[in-house]
Design a protein around this motif. Structure first.
Motif, PDB file in Angstrom:
ATOM      1  N   THR A 222       0.012   8.757   3.967  1.00  0.00           N
ATOM      2  CA  THR A 222       0.889   9.593   3.151  1.00  0.00           C
ATOM      3  C   THR A 222       0.744   9.401   1.646  1.00  0.00           C
ATOM      4  OG1 THR A 222       2.646   7.924   3.246  1.00  0.00           O
ATOM      5  CG2 THR A 222       2.626   9.608   4.978  1.00  0.00           C
ATOM      6  N   ALA A 223       1.246  10.400   0.920  1.00  0.00           N
ATOM      7  CA  ALA A 223       1.309  10.352  -0.540  1.00  0.00           C
ATOM      8  C   ALA A 223       2.717   9.942  -0.962  1.00  0.00           C
ATOM      9  CB  ALA A 223       0.939  11.696  -1.145  1.00  0.00           C
ATOM     10  N   LEU A 224       3.167   8.826  -0.441  1.00  0.00           N
ATOM     11  CA  LEU A 224       4.520   8.337  -0.685  1.00  0.00           C
ATOM     12  C   LEU A 224       4.516   6.827  -0.593  1.00  0.00           C
ATOM     13  CD1 LEU A 224       7.528   9.488  -0.973  1.00  0.00           C
ATOM     14  CD2 LEU A 224       7.741   8.947   1.462  1.00  0.00           C
ATOM     15  N   ALA A 225       5.333   6.181  -1.419  1.00  0.00           N
ATOM     16  CA  ALA A 225       5.465   4.727  -1.361  1.00  0.00           C
ATOM     17  C   ALA A 225       6.934   4.355  -1.474  1.00  0.00           C
ATOM     18  CB  ALA A 225       4.670   4.058  -2.482  1.00  0.00           C
ATOM     19  N   ASN A 226       7.372   3.409  -0.658  1.00  0.00           N
ATOM     20  CA  ASN A 226       8.726   2.875  -0.743  1.00  0.00           C
ATOM     21  C   ASN A 226       8.710   1.605  -1.579  1.00  0.00           C
ATOM     22  OD1 ASN A 226       9.901   4.856   0.875  1.00  0.00           O
ATOM     23  ND2 ASN A 226       9.476   3.725   2.751  1.00  0.00           N
ATOM     24  N   VAL A 227       9.635   1.506  -2.509  1.00  0.00           N
ATOM     25  CA  VAL A 227       9.721   0.353  -3.408  1.00  0.00           C
ATOM     26  C   VAL A 227      10.942  -0.475  -3.032  1.00  0.00           C
ATOM     27  CG1 VAL A 227       9.943  -0.414  -5.803  1.00  0.00           C
ATOM     28  CG2 VAL A 227       8.561   1.604  -5.260  1.00  0.00           C
ATOM     29  N   TYR A 228      10.748  -1.794  -2.961  1.00  0.00           N
ATOM     30  CA  TYR A 228      11.794  -2.727  -2.581  1.00  0.00           C
ATOM     31  C   TYR A 228      12.032  -3.721  -3.710  1.00  0.00           C
ATOM     32  CZ  TYR A 228      10.871  -0.953   2.134  1.00  0.00           C
ATOM     33  OH  TYR A 228      10.711  -0.138   3.222  1.00  0.00           O
TER      34      TYR A 228
ATOM     35  N   PRO B  29     -16.149  -7.399  -4.398  1.00  0.00           N
ATOM     36  CA  PRO B  29     -14.697  -7.244  -4.262  1.00  0.00           C
ATOM     37  C   PRO B  29     -13.911  -8.370  -4.921  1.00  0.00           C
ATOM     38  CG  PRO B  29     -15.649  -8.031  -2.220  1.00  0.00           C
ATOM     39  CD  PRO B  29     -16.798  -7.700  -3.116  1.00  0.00           C
ATOM     40  N   LEU B  30     -12.742  -7.998  -5.441  1.00  0.00           N
ATOM     41  CA  LEU B  30     -11.730  -8.958  -5.881  1.00  0.00           C
ATOM     42  C   LEU B  30     -10.723  -9.110  -4.746  1.00  0.00           C
ATOM     43  CD1 LEU B  30     -11.046  -7.439  -9.423  1.00  0.00           C
ATOM     44  CD2 LEU B  30     -12.588  -9.326  -8.875  1.00  0.00           C
ATOM     45  N   GLN B  31      -9.947 -10.180  -4.776  1.00  0.00           N
ATOM     46  CA  GLN B  31      -8.931 -10.392  -3.753  1.00  0.00           C
ATOM     47  C   GLN B  31      -7.607 -10.791  -4.394  1.00  0.00           C
ATOM     48  OE1 GLN B  31     -11.677 -13.059  -1.088  1.00  0.00           O
ATOM     49  NE2 GLN B  31      -9.970 -12.370   0.186  1.00  0.00           N
ATOM     50  N   ASP B  32      -6.537 -10.262  -3.844  1.00  0.00           N
ATOM     51  CA  ASP B  32      -5.195 -10.693  -4.245  1.00  0.00           C
ATOM     52  C   ASP B  32      -4.255 -10.355  -3.112  1.00  0.00           C
ATOM     53  OD1 ASP B  32      -3.042 -11.676  -5.770  1.00  0.00           O
ATOM     54  OD2 ASP B  32      -3.912 -10.864  -7.614  1.00  0.00           O
ATOM     55  N   GLN B  33      -3.062 -10.901  -3.175  1.00  0.00           N
ATOM     56  CA  GLN B  33      -2.090 -10.612  -2.129  1.00  0.00           C
ATOM     57  C   GLN B  33      -0.700 -10.490  -2.714  1.00  0.00           C
ATOM     58  OE1 GLN B  33      -2.870 -13.964   0.462  1.00  0.00           O
ATOM     59  NE2 GLN B  33      -1.101 -15.076  -0.325  1.00  0.00           N
ATOM     60  N   LEU B  34       0.107  -9.708  -2.021  1.00  0.00           N
ATOM     61  CA  LEU B  34       1.492  -9.540  -2.438  1.00  0.00           C
ATOM     62  C   LEU B  34       2.266 -10.825  -2.190  1.00  0.00           C
ATOM     63  CD1 LEU B  34       2.226  -6.031  -0.883  1.00  0.00           C
ATOM     64  CD2 LEU B  34       1.595  -6.532  -3.247  1.00  0.00           C
ATOM     65  N   HIS B  35       3.183 -11.110  -3.089  1.00  0.00           N
ATOM     66  CA  HIS B  35       4.093 -12.237  -2.892  1.00  0.00           C
ATOM     67  C   HIS B  35       5.369 -11.779  -2.188  1.00  0.00           C
ATOM     68  CE1 HIS B  35       2.085 -14.342  -6.591  1.00  0.00           C
ATOM     69  NE2 HIS B  35       1.334 -14.339  -5.517  1.00  0.00           N
ATOM     70  N   PHE B  36       5.661 -10.483  -2.319  1.00  0.00           N
ATOM     71  CA  PHE B  36       6.888  -9.923  -1.752  1.00  0.00           C
ATOM     72  C   PHE B  36       6.526  -8.632  -1.023  1.00  0.00           C
ATOM     73  CE2 PHE B  36       7.765 -11.873  -5.925  1.00  0.00           C
ATOM     74  CZ  PHE B  36       8.548 -12.938  -5.525  1.00  0.00           C
ATOM     75  N   ASP B  37       7.522  -7.807  -0.723  1.00  0.00           N
ATOM     76  CA  ASP B  37       7.260  -6.460  -0.247  1.00  0.00           C
ATOM     77  C   ASP B  37       6.760  -5.634  -1.431  1.00  0.00           C
ATOM     78  OD1 ASP B  37       8.152  -7.187   2.261  1.00  0.00           O
ATOM     79  OD2 ASP B  37      10.204  -6.489   1.925  1.00  0.00           O
ATOM     80  N   CYS B  38       6.566  -4.351  -1.222  1.00  0.00           N
ATOM     81  CA  CYS B  38       6.111  -3.483  -2.315  1.00  0.00           C
ATOM     82  C   CYS B  38       7.200  -3.427  -3.383  1.00  0.00           C
ATOM     83  CB  CYS B  38       5.832  -2.089  -1.761  1.00  0.00           C
ATOM     84  SG  CYS B  38       5.303  -0.898  -3.000  1.00  0.00           S
ATOM     85  N   CYS B  39       7.058  -4.235  -4.429  1.00  0.00           N
ATOM     86  CA  CYS B  39       8.098  -4.326  -5.452  1.00  0.00           C
ATOM     87  C   CYS B  39       7.482  -4.351  -6.840  1.00  0.00           C
ATOM     88  CB  CYS B  39       8.989  -5.547  -5.229  1.00  0.00           C
ATOM     89  SG  CYS B  39       8.225  -7.117  -5.688  1.00  0.00           S
ATOM     90  N   GLU B  40       8.309  -4.021  -7.830  1.00  0.00           N
ATOM     91  CA  GLU B  40       7.824  -3.916  -9.212  1.00  0.00           C
ATOM     92  C   GLU B  40       7.251  -5.235  -9.711  1.00  0.00           C
ATOM     93  OE1 GLU B  40       7.241  -1.519 -11.156  1.00  0.00           O
ATOM     94  OE2 GLU B  40       8.097   0.067  -9.941  1.00  0.00           O
TER      95      GLU B  40
ATOM     96  N   PHE C  24      15.604  -2.212   0.022  1.00  0.00           N
ATOM     97  CA  PHE C  24      15.079  -0.914  -0.380  1.00  0.00           C
ATOM     98  C   PHE C  24      15.733  -0.465  -1.684  1.00  0.00           C
ATOM     99  CE2 PHE C  24      15.486   3.695  -0.615  1.00  0.00           C
ATOM    100  CZ  PHE C  24      14.185   4.115  -0.413  1.00  0.00           C
ATOM    101  N   GLU C  25      14.893   0.075  -2.598  1.00  0.00           N
ATOM    102  CA  GLU C  25      15.405   0.599  -3.858  1.00  0.00           C
ATOM    103  C   GLU C  25      15.206   2.112  -3.974  1.00  0.00           C
ATOM    104  OE1 GLU C  25      14.979  -3.342  -6.733  1.00  0.00           O
ATOM    105  OE2 GLU C  25      13.535  -1.689  -6.965  1.00  0.00           O
ATOM    106  N   ARG C  26      13.960   2.589  -3.742  1.00  0.00           N
ATOM    107  CA  ARG C  26      13.683   4.012  -3.926  1.00  0.00           C
ATOM    108  C   ARG C  26      12.326   4.336  -3.309  1.00  0.00           C
ATOM    109  NH1 ARG C  26      11.994   1.267  -8.311  1.00  0.00           N
ATOM    110  NH2 ARG C  26      10.051   1.911  -9.328  1.00  0.00           N
ATOM    111  N   ASP C  27      12.055   5.623  -3.158  1.00  0.00           N
ATOM    112  CA  ASP C  27      10.710   6.036  -2.773  1.00  0.00           C
ATOM    113  C   ASP C  27      10.072   6.782  -3.935  1.00  0.00           C
ATOM    114  OD1 ASP C  27      11.586   8.817  -2.558  1.00  0.00           O
ATOM    115  OD2 ASP C  27      12.404   8.293  -0.612  1.00  0.00           O
ATOM    116  N   VAL C  28       8.749   6.746  -3.983  1.00  0.00           N
ATOM    117  CA  VAL C  28       7.988   7.331  -5.073  1.00  0.00           C
ATOM    118  C   VAL C  28       6.960   8.294  -4.488  1.00  0.00           C
ATOM    119  CG1 VAL C  28       6.463   6.881  -7.034  1.00  0.00           C
ATOM    120  CG2 VAL C  28       8.262   5.227  -6.444  1.00  0.00           C
ATOM    121  N   ALA C  29       7.012   9.553  -4.927  1.00  0.00           N
ATOM    122  CA  ALA C  29       6.007  10.531  -4.518  1.00  0.00           C
ATOM    123  C   ALA C  29       4.741  10.314  -5.346  1.00  0.00           C
ATOM    124  CB  ALA C  29       6.531  11.948  -4.713  1.00  0.00           C
TER     125      ALA C  29
END
Length: 366
Positions: free
Chosen positions: A127-133, A63-74, A139-144
């Motif tokens: 779910t098959a959905l992700a919220n992008v911040y 396995p590789l490891q990494d972590q988010l620095h923010f919420d789910c964002c671009e 909050f910016e948008r959701d992605v199917a």
């Protein structure tokens, strides 16, 4: 004859649930990949992720490891995508935003996706959905997404270690399935949509009964039913009913509240639960729905019992300016917002009035 075709991403390809589910999942994970990215974020869950990594290695994976620095964002997603040489799956372990980021990253890279919720705060593992911040948490948008995760591992032992606050938040988020879907899709003639709405009603009834006991005793059967209702069953509604079982005002209020930094420490479901009260107030005052007032009277004590926010003060907005609250309302009422799935129009001014009076009890109608 006109054919109407709809596509449904209903459920993960496989779900393992119960105490010890993680150990049982290891052979299945090994069949999906050899070099998964283990993605997380919170410092409080780092020890759990390290255990997952150790177990993966013991089964011959690298396995590789990494972590988010923010919420789910671009910003995070693009950074991660550019540095994943040799990765052949994404294993997201954490809360809703980590799970969303893992799903979206796997979707973009066309890799298998494995979700390991470390709390029952949302149904994002399903779910098959992700919220992008934004990188600031707005909050910016959701992605199917094209499909639900390939494997969902809901290990009760891992989830029990999460703070009780996360389960209370999950209860509020799951309750919203009924209050929102019944408004947006309650009159649908589509059989699957009708069934999804009725499942949301049953889910609500179970949570009204079980959630207080679940928060008192994490070793109880009520805890199991409640945790699985929030993290698993709640995900079924959107998959079965599709886009027509929509989020409505409760989630639109959540999206608006994320625009204020003062609300960022408030969990997703906590904001959504407050949003349910706001939606019921709108239904009563603008939609002329007397049943909404009764529903409000039923729900408010439960949210208070679970120590969930029911007013602006509870959300950390006691000192919020009028312009800040107007910003929340403008965002919630913007074009394309889920709020417009209500069967009546709502202005930012009307929404502001409902925000301020969310915890007020209406007189009992005779």
């Amino acid at each position: 004859m006109v054919r109407s075709i709809s596509s449904h991403a209903i459920a993960p390809a496989n779900v393992l649930r119960g105490d010890g589910a993680w150990d049982e999942a290891l052979p299945q994970i090994a069949s999906l990949c050899t070099r998964p990215l283990v993605l997380g974020r919170s410092v409080s869950t780092e020890a759990h992720r390290q255990r997952l990594v150790t177990d993966l290695k013991s089964h011959g994976l690298s396995p590789l490891q990494d972590q988010l620095h923010f919420d789910c964002c671009e910003q995070d997603l693009q950074r991660l995508a550019s540095g994943l040489g040799g990765c052949d799956a994404v294993l997201a372990a954490g809360g809703g935003k980590v799970l969303d980021a893992g799903k979206l990253l796997a979707h973009r890279l066309e890799l298998p996706c494995i979700t390991v919720p470390l709390s029952a705060s949302t149904c994002a593992g399903w779910t098959a959905l992700a919220n992008v911040y934004s990188s600031k948490g707005a909050f910016e948008r959701d992605v199917a997404l094209g499909r639900c995760p390939d494997l969902l591992v809901f290990d009760h032992g891992l989830v029990r270690q999460a703070p009780p606050r996360t389960l209370a938040s999950g209860v509020a988020d799951a309750l919203a399935k009924w209050y929102e879907a019944s408004v947006s899709s309650g009159d649908s003639t589509d059989g699957l949509v009708q069934q999804a709405v009725q499942m949301a009603r049953v889910l609500r009834d179970q949570l009204l009964i079980d959630s207080p006991k679940a928060l008192e005793d994490a070793g109880s059967a009520a805890w199991v039913r409640t945790a699985e209702a929030c993290a698993l069953t709640a995900g079924v509604m959107g998959g079965l009913g599709g886009a027509r079982c929509r989020t409505v005002a409760a989630h639109a209020v959540h999206n608006g509240l994320t625009q204020l930094e003062a609300c960022h420490p408030i969990l997703h479901g906590e904001k959504v639960g407050f949003g349910i009260l706001v939606q019921l107030r709108l239904e009563e005052r603008l939609g002329g729905n007397r049943l909404a007032a009764q529903a409000h009277r039923q729900l408010l004590p439960l949210l208070q019992q679970l120590r969930l926010p029911v007013c602006l003060d509870d959300l950390g907005l006691a000192e919020a300016s009028l312009s800040q609250l107007q910003e929340v309302c403008r965002f919630a009422c913007r074009e394309g917002s889920d709020l417009h799935h209500l069967p009546f129009s709502v202005t930012p001014g009307a929404l502001l009035e409902a925000l301020v009076g969310a915890a007020e009890l209406s007189p009992i109608s005779l």
